[in-house]
Design a protein around this motif. Structure first.
Motif, PDB file in Angstrom:
ATOM      1  N   ASP A  18    -127.923  36.893  -0.606  1.00  0.00           N
ATOM      2  CA  ASP A  18    -127.438  37.806  -2.086  1.00  0.00           C
ATOM      3  C   ASP A  18    -128.081  39.314  -1.877  1.00  0.00           C
ATOM      4  OD1 ASP A  18    -124.976  38.036  -3.401  1.00  0.00           O
ATOM      5  OD2 ASP A  18    -125.868  37.675  -5.092  1.00  0.00           O
ATOM      6  N   TYR A  86    -116.889  45.201  -4.250  1.00  0.00           N
ATOM      7  CA  TYR A  86    -117.459  43.854  -4.004  1.00  0.00           C
ATOM      8  C   TYR A  86    -118.474  44.504  -4.572  1.00  0.00           C
ATOM      9  CZ  TYR A  86    -121.019  41.166  -0.768  1.00  0.00           C
ATOM     10  OH  TYR A  86    -121.610  40.805  -0.747  1.00  0.00           O
ATOM     11  N   HIS A  89    -117.819  42.942  -8.651  1.00  0.00           N
ATOM     12  CA  HIS A  89    -117.144  41.809  -8.702  1.00  0.00           C
ATOM     13  C   HIS A  89    -117.914  40.592  -7.327  1.00  0.00           C
ATOM     14  CE1 HIS A  89    -114.788  43.718 -11.582  1.00  0.00           C
ATOM     15  NE2 HIS A  89    -114.696  44.476 -10.573  1.00  0.00           N
ATOM     16  N   HIS A  90    -118.556  40.620  -6.481  1.00  0.00           N
ATOM     17  CA  HIS A  90    -118.955  40.161  -5.245  1.00  0.00           C
ATOM     18  C   HIS A  90    -118.257  39.497  -4.878  1.00  0.00           C
ATOM     19  CE1 HIS A  90    -122.479  38.848  -3.522  1.00  0.00           C
ATOM     20  NE2 HIS A  90    -122.232  37.876  -3.100  1.00  0.00           N
ATOM     21  N   VAL A  91    -117.107  40.302  -4.048  1.00  0.00           N
ATOM     22  CA  VAL A  91    -115.621  39.655  -3.218  1.00  0.00           C
ATOM     23  C   VAL A  91    -115.402  40.693  -2.808  1.00  0.00           C
ATOM     24  CG1 VAL A  91    -114.977  38.357  -5.216  1.00  0.00           C
ATOM     25  CG2 VAL A  91    -113.855  39.724  -5.371  1.00  0.00           C
ATOM     26  N   GLN A  93    -111.638  43.060  -2.389  1.00  0.00           N
ATOM     27  CA  GLN A  93    -110.147  42.563  -2.667  1.00  0.00           C
ATOM     28  C   GLN A  93    -109.338  42.795  -1.549  1.00  0.00           C
ATOM     29  OE1 GLN A  93    -110.763  45.211  -5.691  1.00  0.00           O
ATOM     30  NE2 GLN A  93    -111.467  44.048  -7.533  1.00  0.00           N
ATOM     31  N   ASN A 151    -108.036  35.463  -9.474  1.00  0.00           N
ATOM     32  CA  ASN A 151    -108.640  35.947  -9.187  1.00  0.00           C
ATOM     33  C   ASN A 151    -109.721  35.199 -10.290  1.00  0.00           C
ATOM     34  OD1 ASN A 151    -107.469  37.704  -7.654  1.00  0.00           O
ATOM     35  ND2 ASN A 151    -107.054  39.182  -8.555  1.00  0.00           N
ATOM     36  N   GLN A 154    -114.179  30.925  -8.248  1.00  0.00           N
ATOM     37  CA  GLN A 154    -115.161  31.205  -8.264  1.00  0.00           C
ATOM     38  C   GLN A 154    -114.919  32.314  -6.476  1.00  0.00           C
ATOM     39  OE1 GLN A 154    -118.103  28.561  -7.420  1.00  0.00           O
ATOM     40  NE2 GLN A 154    -119.303  29.788  -7.032  1.00  0.00           N
ATOM     41  N   ALA A 155    -115.365  33.544  -6.029  1.00  0.00           N
ATOM     42  CA  ALA A 155    -115.256  34.279  -4.641  1.00  0.00           C
ATOM     43  C   ALA A 155    -116.056  32.987  -3.443  1.00  0.00           C
ATOM     44  CB  ALA A 155    -116.003  35.274  -5.233  1.00  0.00           C
ATOM     45  N   ARG A 156    -116.709  32.230  -3.739  1.00  0.00           N
ATOM     46  CA  ARG A 156    -117.506  31.858  -2.592  1.00  0.00           C
ATOM     47  C   ARG A 156    -118.097  30.712  -3.511  1.00  0.00           C
ATOM     48  NH1 ARG A 156    -121.976  34.974  -0.083  1.00  0.00           N
ATOM     49  NH2 ARG A 156    -120.850  37.089  -0.148  1.00  0.00           N
TER      50      ARG A 156
END
Length: 163
Positions: A18, A86, A89-91, A93, A151, A154-156
Motif C-alpha cells: 500500500d 486514487y 480515496h484509495h479507489v 473511480q 461507494n 470497502q474498496a478491497r
C-alpha cells in the motif's frame, strides 16, 4: 520478519505494498503536473503564434489541430484527477475513467484527417467505442442512483486465510 506466514505477516506485507502504491502514485502525479505545465506553455505559444500570423486560417486544419491539442490537455487533466482520486480515496473511480475514455474518443473523432470517411472500419470502430463507453457510463450512473451507498463499501477485501 514481515514476510512470515499468517495474519500478521500478510498485514505487514499489504501495508508495504500500500505504501509503495501511494508513493508511486505521488511520483506519477508530479511527473504528470510537469508534463501538463510544459504542454500548456507550448499550447499557449501555439495559439499566440496563430494570432500573430496574419495568414492564419482559423476555420481550417490549424483550428482542428489546436482543438486536438486542447482536448489532449483536458485528457491529461482527467488522468491527473484519476490519480488524485486514487490517492485520496484509495479507489479507482470508474465513472471518471469512463469520462476520460469518452473524451479521448471524442478527440480522435474531432481530429480525424480529411478522407477518413473512406475508412468505414475506423468509423465503425469509433462508433462502437462511443456506444460502449456511453453504455458503461450510463450503467455506472444508474447503479449509483439505484444504490447511493455503494461507494461507502470497502474498496478491497482480502479473504481470510485459514491458519
Amino acid at each position: 520478519m514481515p514476510w512470515r506466514r499468517g495474519k500478521v505477516g500478510d498485514e505487514a506485507f499489504l501495508t508495504l505494498i500500500d505504501r509503495f502504491e501511494r508513493q508511486l502514485a505521488k511520483v506519477l502525479s508530479l511527473i504528470l503536473c510537469i508534463v501538463l505545465l510544459a504542454a500548456t506553455v507550448q499550447f499557449v505559444g501555439a495559439v499566440a503564434q496563430q494570432f500573430i500570423n496574419p495568414n492564419t486560417g482559423w476555420l481550417g486544419d490549424d483550428l482542428i489541430r489546436l482543438l486536438g491539442d486542447l482536448l489532449t490537455l483536458l485528457i491529461a487533466l482527467e488522468v491527473l484527477q484519476n490519480v488524485t482520486a486514487y490517492l485520496r480515496h484509495h479507489v479507482v473511480q470508474i465513472e471518471l475513467v469512463l469520462i476520460t475514455a469518452l473524451t479521448a474518443v471524442a478527440r480522435k473523432v474531432i481530429v480525424l484527417p480529411p478522407g477518413s470517411e473512406d475508412k468505414p472500419m475506423l468509423l465503425v470502430g469509433l462508433g462502437i467505442a462511443v456506444l460502449s463507453l456511453s453504455g458503461g457510463y450510463w450503467l455506472v450512473r444508474r447503479a449509483e442512483v439505484t444504490n447511493p451507498n455503494a461507494n461507502a463499501a470497502q474498496a478491497r477485501a482480502f479473504p481470510e486465510q485459514d491458519p
